[in-house]
Design a protein around this motif. Structure first.
Motif, short mmCIF file in Angstrom:
data_model
loop_
_atom_site.label_atom_id
_atom_site.label_comp_id
_atom_site.label_asym_id
_atom_site.label_seq_id
_atom_site.Cartn_x
_atom_site.Cartn_y
_atom_site.Cartn_z
N PRO A 129 0.82 -1.20 0.00
CA PRO A 129 0.00 0.00 0.00
C PRO A 129 0.85 1.25 0.00
O PRO A 129 1.93 1.29 0.58
CB PRO A 129 -0.80 -0.12 1.31
CG PRO A 129 -0.74 -1.57 1.66
CD PRO A 129 0.58 -2.04 1.18
N GLU A 189 0.08 -11.69 -7.88
CA GLU A 189 0.10 -10.58 -6.92
C GLU A 189 -1.06 -9.64 -7.15
O GLU A 189 -1.66 -9.12 -6.20
CB GLU A 189 1.42 -9.82 -7.03
CG GLU A 189 2.63 -10.56 -6.51
CD GLU A 189 3.91 -9.77 -6.68
OE1 GLU A 189 3.84 -8.61 -7.14
OE2 GLU A 189 4.99 -10.31 -6.37
N GLU A 247 -4.28 -11.14 -5.74
CA GLU A 247 -4.28 -11.08 -4.27
C GLU A 247 -4.45 -9.65 -3.78
O GLU A 247 -5.18 -9.38 -2.82
CB GLU A 247 -2.96 -11.67 -3.75
CG GLU A 247 -2.87 -11.78 -2.24
CD GLU A 247 -2.42 -10.49 -1.58
OE1 GLU A 247 -2.80 -10.26 -0.41
OE2 GLU A 247 -1.69 -9.71 -2.22
N ALA A 248 -3.79 -8.70 -4.46
CA ALA A 248 -3.85 -7.30 -4.03
C ALA A 248 -5.24 -6.71 -4.21
O ALA A 248 -5.70 -5.92 -3.39
CB ALA A 248 -2.82 -6.47 -4.80
N GLU A 252 -8.04 -8.34 -3.98
CA GLU A 252 -8.87 -8.88 -2.90
C GLU A 252 -8.53 -8.24 -1.55
O GLU A 252 -9.42 -7.97 -0.74
CB GLU A 252 -8.69 -10.39 -2.83
CG GLU A 252 -9.62 -11.07 -1.84
CD GLU A 252 -9.57 -12.59 -1.95
OE1 GLU A 252 -10.39 -13.25 -1.29
OE2 GLU A 252 -8.71 -13.10 -2.70
N ARG A 253 -7.25 -7.96 -1.33
CA ARG A 253 -6.82 -7.44 -0.03
C ARG A 253 -7.02 -5.93 0.09
O ARG A 253 -7.49 -5.43 1.11
CB ARG A 253 -5.34 -7.78 0.18
CG ARG A 253 -4.72 -7.19 1.43
CD ARG A 253 -3.33 -7.77 1.67
NE ARG A 253 -2.52 -7.75 0.47
CZ ARG A 253 -1.77 -6.70 0.10
NH1 ARG A 253 -1.74 -5.61 0.85
NH2 ARG A 253 -1.03 -6.75 -0.99
N LEU A 254 -6.70 -5.18 -0.97
CA LEU A 254 -6.74 -3.73 -0.90
C LEU A 254 -8.07 -3.13 -1.33
O LEU A 254 -8.38 -1.99 -0.98
CB LEU A 254 -5.62 -3.13 -1.78
CG LEU A 254 -4.19 -3.53 -1.40
CD1 LEU A 254 -3.21 -2.98 -2.43
CD2 LEU A 254 -3.86 -3.02 -0.02
N ARG A 255 -8.86 -3.89 -2.09
CA ARG A 255 -10.15 -3.41 -2.59
C ARG A 255 -10.03 -2.05 -3.27
O ARG A 255 -10.67 -1.07 -2.90
CB ARG A 255 -11.19 -3.34 -1.46
CG ARG A 255 -11.37 -4.61 -0.66
CD ARG A 255 -11.55 -5.83 -1.51
NE ARG A 255 -12.67 -5.70 -2.46
CZ ARG A 255 -12.87 -6.51 -3.50
NH1 ARG A 255 -12.04 -7.52 -3.73
NH2 ARG A 255 -13.89 -6.32 -4.29
N ASP A 266 -15.72 -10.10 -9.25
CA ASP A 266 -15.13 -8.81 -8.87
C ASP A 266 -15.31 -7.82 -10.01
O ASP A 266 -14.82 -8.02 -11.12
CB ASP A 266 -13.64 -9.00 -8.57
CG ASP A 266 -13.07 -7.85 -7.76
OD1 ASP A 266 -13.40 -6.69 -8.08
OD2 ASP A 266 -12.32 -8.10 -6.80
#
Length: 229
Positions: free
Chosen positions: A2, A47, A50-51, A53-56, A83
């Motif tokens: 981030p 990556e 995953e990013a 999903e994690r950072l939205r 998504d």
């Protein structure tokens, strides 16, 4: 990782590119755009998935050529898992099949590298306008809907007689992917005659979807070069 959260009205952008220097340039472009902040970066397709999903993030700047998955495959997997994050494809790839695949998978825009800050800014602002069109609207009318589908809507609603929406979309996609084309080059990319292709291109110029400039050579008439706006 981030970068920063930004304000409550800022749109958060994930930059996906395997070239660190290119990713840094694109991140700086985003940070210079009012109302946008970089939420993070990713260098591979895995990556990126995953990013997201994690950072939205609200938006992903997605390269096509990644070391593991193609950007098109990343986009398809995002949509496959439900998504609907916004995606602007940023790539050196100019193949018509790639452009069509990006559009079919739900990319909001397609920007060919290398590009200037103003080129990205125009697409960021268009994305923001489309996002804002339905905010606070329970039952959107046609004007609200057209604001979301503006690039397609303009081409489809005012086509002169004899021009088809499907071919118009293909010509406009080829133009957007290449950055700048002559009528002959665009016709070869789409698979239609030069005369027909020029009708589409001149229509886009009239509607504000494209600009034209004259390129002067040694002899003969200057060549008309078209660029999507």
């Amino acid at each position: 990782m981030p970068e920063r959260d930004g304000g409550p009205e800022d749109l958060r952008v994930l930059v996906v590119d395997d070239d660190f220097m290119v990713a840094s340039i694109h991140a700086r472009f985003v940070e210079r755009a009012p109302g946008f902040v970089v939420a993070g970066r990713a260098a591979t397709g895995a990556e990126a998935l995953e990013a997201v999903e994690r950072l939205r993030p609200d938006l992903v700047l997605l390269d096509v050529h990644l070391p593991d998955l193609s950007g098109i495959e990343v986009l398809r997997r995002l949509r496959g898992r439900g998504d609907d994050v916004g995606v602007i494809v940023v790539t050196a790839a100019r193949e018509v099949d790639t452009v069509r695949a990006a559009a079919a998978a739900g990319a909001a825009h397609y920007l060919v590298k290398p590009f200037e800050h103003e080129d990205l800014l125009a697409r960021l602002e268009a994305f923001r306008a489309a996002q804002a069109a339905l905010q606070g609207v329970v039952a959107p009318d046609q004007e609200h809907i057209d604001a979301v589908f503006a690039p397609i809507g303009r081409a489809r609603t005012v086509l002169p007689k004899g021009l088809s929406p499907e071919t118009a979309d293909a010509v406009l996609a080829a133009l957007g992917a290449a950055g700048e084309l002559s009528a002959t080059e665009a016709a070869e990319a789409v698979g239609i005659s030069r005369v027909s292709c020029r009708r589409y291109l001149e229509h886009f110029v009239d509607q504000g979807n494209a600009t034209v400039r004259l390129r002067y050579g040694g002899t003969g008439r200057p060549e008309r070069r078209y660029r999507a706006t």
